[in-house]
Motif scaffolding. Structure first.
Motif, short mmCIF file in Angstrom:
data_model
loop_
_atom_site.label_atom_id
_atom_site.label_comp_id
_atom_site.label_asym_id
_atom_site.label_seq_id
_atom_site.Cartn_x
_atom_site.Cartn_y
_atom_site.Cartn_z
N CYS A 104 0.73 -1.46 0.17
CA CYS A 104 0.01 -0.13 -0.09
C CYS A 104 0.62 1.41 -0.03
CB CYS A 104 -1.15 0.00 1.35
SG CYS A 104 -2.46 -1.10 0.83
N VAL A 105 1.79 1.26 0.79
CA VAL A 105 2.52 2.59 0.84
C VAL A 105 3.52 2.65 -0.12
CG1 VAL A 105 4.34 3.82 2.27
CG2 VAL A 105 2.22 2.77 3.42
N PRO A 106 4.36 1.68 -0.62
CA PRO A 106 5.33 1.77 -1.69
C PRO A 106 4.49 1.85 -2.91
CG PRO A 106 5.67 -0.12 -0.49
CD PRO A 106 4.30 0.39 0.04
N ILE A 107 3.50 1.46 -3.30
CA ILE A 107 2.61 1.74 -4.52
C ILE A 107 2.21 3.43 -4.80
CG2 ILE A 107 0.38 1.37 -3.91
CD1 ILE A 107 2.03 0.55 -7.45
N GLY A 108 1.90 4.10 -3.49
CA GLY A 108 1.58 5.23 -3.71
C GLY A 108 3.06 6.27 -4.12
N ILE A 109 4.09 5.75 -3.36
CA ILE A 109 5.50 6.59 -3.64
C ILE A 109 5.69 6.29 -5.17
CG2 ILE A 109 8.03 6.72 -3.22
CD1 ILE A 109 6.96 5.61 -0.42
N LEU A 110 5.73 4.83 -5.74
CA LEU A 110 5.72 4.61 -7.14
C LEU A 110 4.89 5.34 -7.94
CD1 LEU A 110 7.40 2.84 -8.96
CD2 LEU A 110 5.52 1.28 -8.81
N ARG A 139 0.60 7.33 -12.66
CA ARG A 139 -0.43 6.27 -12.15
C ARG A 139 -0.66 5.27 -13.31
NH1 ARG A 139 0.74 10.15 -8.74
NH2 ARG A 139 -0.87 11.64 -8.25
N LYS A 140 -0.51 5.59 -14.70
CA LYS A 140 -0.80 4.70 -15.49
C LYS A 140 0.46 3.82 -15.55
CE LYS A 140 -0.87 4.15 -20.64
NZ LYS A 140 -0.83 4.96 -21.88
N THR A 141 1.87 4.37 -15.61
CA THR A 141 2.84 3.39 -15.63
C THR A 141 2.84 2.42 -14.52
OG1 THR A 141 4.24 5.06 -16.83
CG2 THR A 141 5.45 3.24 -15.83
N ALA A 142 2.42 2.59 -13.22
CA ALA A 142 2.71 2.03 -12.10
C ALA A 142 1.57 1.12 -12.06
CB ALA A 142 2.43 2.96 -10.90
#
Length: 515
Positions: free
Chosen positions: A120-126, A132-135
């Motif tokens: 949850c936290v790492p994906i927000g940073i990524l 948003r699209k690339t992640a």
């Protein structure tokens, strides 16, 4: 997040006046970035101001929103995968020819929310780093790795790792998909697009229930692995959010994204300028994150977000989804557990679809209140049924009651407590703290899901089916009180207006923002 200004026809200011009011901002950006990166002139705004028919198209926004939530479809299939596995994983053992103990199966189920909590936290940073699209496109890789481990599993450990990784990918979509839909949508349809995430999640659950009736667990896993690839093929052609481009200083790309999402005849400049000013002034006034997180609006937002996530998960929804088949087996009804599970899945999809139609009309708060109250009543009914059954009472005449109660629970959960907490995460935090605060709420949600999923089966084995549902009913009763006294209505309000209601200072005086 994308904010919607009044159309040119109904605005109290012309596009020229909006541009003139924002002149200091344009000069600041010209100094920092160069004139060519702005590409905005008063001539352009004047020429568009005369077009009184200028309205944004909704179809491109709906298309992008649906494409992004195909990842939620994949996540729903991950969540429901353990239900066709049968009571204590008996069908799973039969498909893979090695034994699985009840305790091992509880871990196979529970590692999904634990994996989701981890990301949850790492994906927000990524998402802030690469977009948003690339992640979201990158999430297809761990999805495929996780499903490969499950498909070719030759030990319980491979199931553990595969389920953890697929849970990780599914949990990441719980952060990125609502973020994406919130940032591409006009405020008047933001609620509907926000509901698409929960809608596609429930479609994935229903699809897994249905496939579980006609396939074995090995075949079901192969089909589940195909869905992330479909998501990649469709979402690849969707635009990145304008908000992300503005944060990166790429104004031309932000304009192009808005034009794709609103249509070529729509005047995007007022909306673009509004977003730029809001983000610019937020950056100028932000101070440190730790100062912002201690503000009155941030603290109240965190209380609301964590409270909604707590009551969502402790209502028992994931216990019902993960163990639907075994719950209906325990009722003793003549209707097969598989058929009962399919009925529940259909009800869930229909309810979430209805929610997407009415959430921007009735509002978030009333749906949460009604949802919570009915969940309390239905969980209490299920608990009473199992209490009577376990204590030797003849319940054959009301064997239909658990199915009706579970359907009622699922329907009202899907109308309110399913989609709205995720939707409100994107609404109640300022852009200054939204990434970390939203990710933290997501982390808390999945940790609560892990607790419910792991210990539900242990509790059932220890004290029977009644006590867990009495606990779920009590939690929903308290949740009703929490919503009534703490949660504000956000329907049709701009993000700035919501911050003011929570006790924050307005970032920019916005007009015409009512949906």
């Amino acid at each position: 997040m994308v904010e919607k200004y009044e159309s040119v026809a109904g605005s109290s200011q012309s596009s020229l006046e909006i541009a003139t009011d924002r002149t200091p901002l344009l000069q600041d950006h010209r100094t920092a970035m160069g004139e060519k990166n702005i590409g905005i002139s008063q001539q352009t705004l004047v020429s568009n101001a005369g077009d009184v028919t200028n309205k944004a198209k909704k179809l491109p926004q709906y298309a992008a929103g649906l494409a992004s939530t195909l990842g939620a479809l994949a996540a729903g299939m991950v969540l429901a995968w353990s239900s066709p596995a049968g009571t204590d994983g008996v069908n799973l053992s039969g498909s893979y020819d090695f034994s699985i103990s009840p305790n091992q199966f509880s871990w196979i189920s529970a590692l999904v929310p634990l994996g989701a909590a981890t990301i949850c936290v790492p994906i927000g940073i990524l998402a802030d780093l690469v977009g948003r699209k690339t992640a979201m496109l990158m999430l297809v890789v761990p999805f495929m790795v996780g499903w490969a481990l499950i498909i070719w599993a030759n030990s319980v450990v491979m199931f553990y790792i595969g389920r953890f990784i697929t849970g990780l990918s599914g949990g990441a979509f719980c952060v990125t998909a609502p973020m994406y839909t919130a940032e591409i949508a006009e405020s008047e349809i933001r609620g509907s697009l926000g509901s698409y995430f929960q809608l596609m999640l429930t479609v994935g659950i229903l699809l897994t229930y249905a496939l579980g009736m006609v396939t074995n667990m090995f075949q079901l896993s192969i089909i589940s692995a195909i869905v992330p690839l479909i998501f990649f093929g469709v979402f690849f052609f969707m635009p990145e959010t304008p908000t992300y481009y503005i944060k990166k200083g790429n104004i031309d790309a932000a304009r192009a994204s808005l034009i794709r999402l609103r249509g070529p005849r729509y005047n995007v400049e007022p909306e673009l300028l509004a977003q730029r000013q809001s983000l610019s002034e937020t950056a100028e006034n932000r101070g440190s994150f730790f100062t912002a997180i201690k503000s009155k609006a941030a603290i109240k937002g965190l209380i609301i977000a964590f409270g909604l996530m707590f009551f969502q998960q402790l209502s028992g929804i994931n216990a019902i989804i993960f163990y639907a088949n075994s719950i209906f087996n325990a009722t003793g009804t003549s209707l097969s557990a598989n058929v009962s599970t399919i009925i529940v899945g259909v009800m869930q999809v229909v309810a979430v679809f209805v929610s997407s139609l009415i959430v921007d009309k009735l509002g978030r708060r009333i749906l949460l209140l009604v949802s919570n109250f009915v969940m309390f009543v239905t969980a209490l009914i299920i608990g009473i049924y199992f209490y009577l059954k376990n204590n030797g009472h003849d319940v054959q005449a009301i064997a239909w009651l658990p199915l009706v109660a579970v359907c009622g629970f699922i329907i009202l959960f899907s109308l309110g407590y399913g989609p709205i907490p995720w939707m409100m995460i994107g609404e109640i935090f300022s852009s200054q703290i939204k990434g970390i605060a939203g990710s933290s709420a997501c982390l808390f949600n999945w940790l609560m899901a892990f607790v419910v999923t792991k210990f539900y089966s242990d509790l059932v084995n220890s004290v029977g089916m009644a006590i867990p549902f009495f606990i779920f009913a009590a939690v929903s009763a308290v949740g009703t009180v929490f919503v009534f006294f703490v949660v504000p209505e956000t329907k049709g309000k701009s993000l700035d207006e919501i911050q003011q209601e929570l006790g924050g200072n307005p970032v920019v005086a916005q007009q015409g923002m009512k949906a």
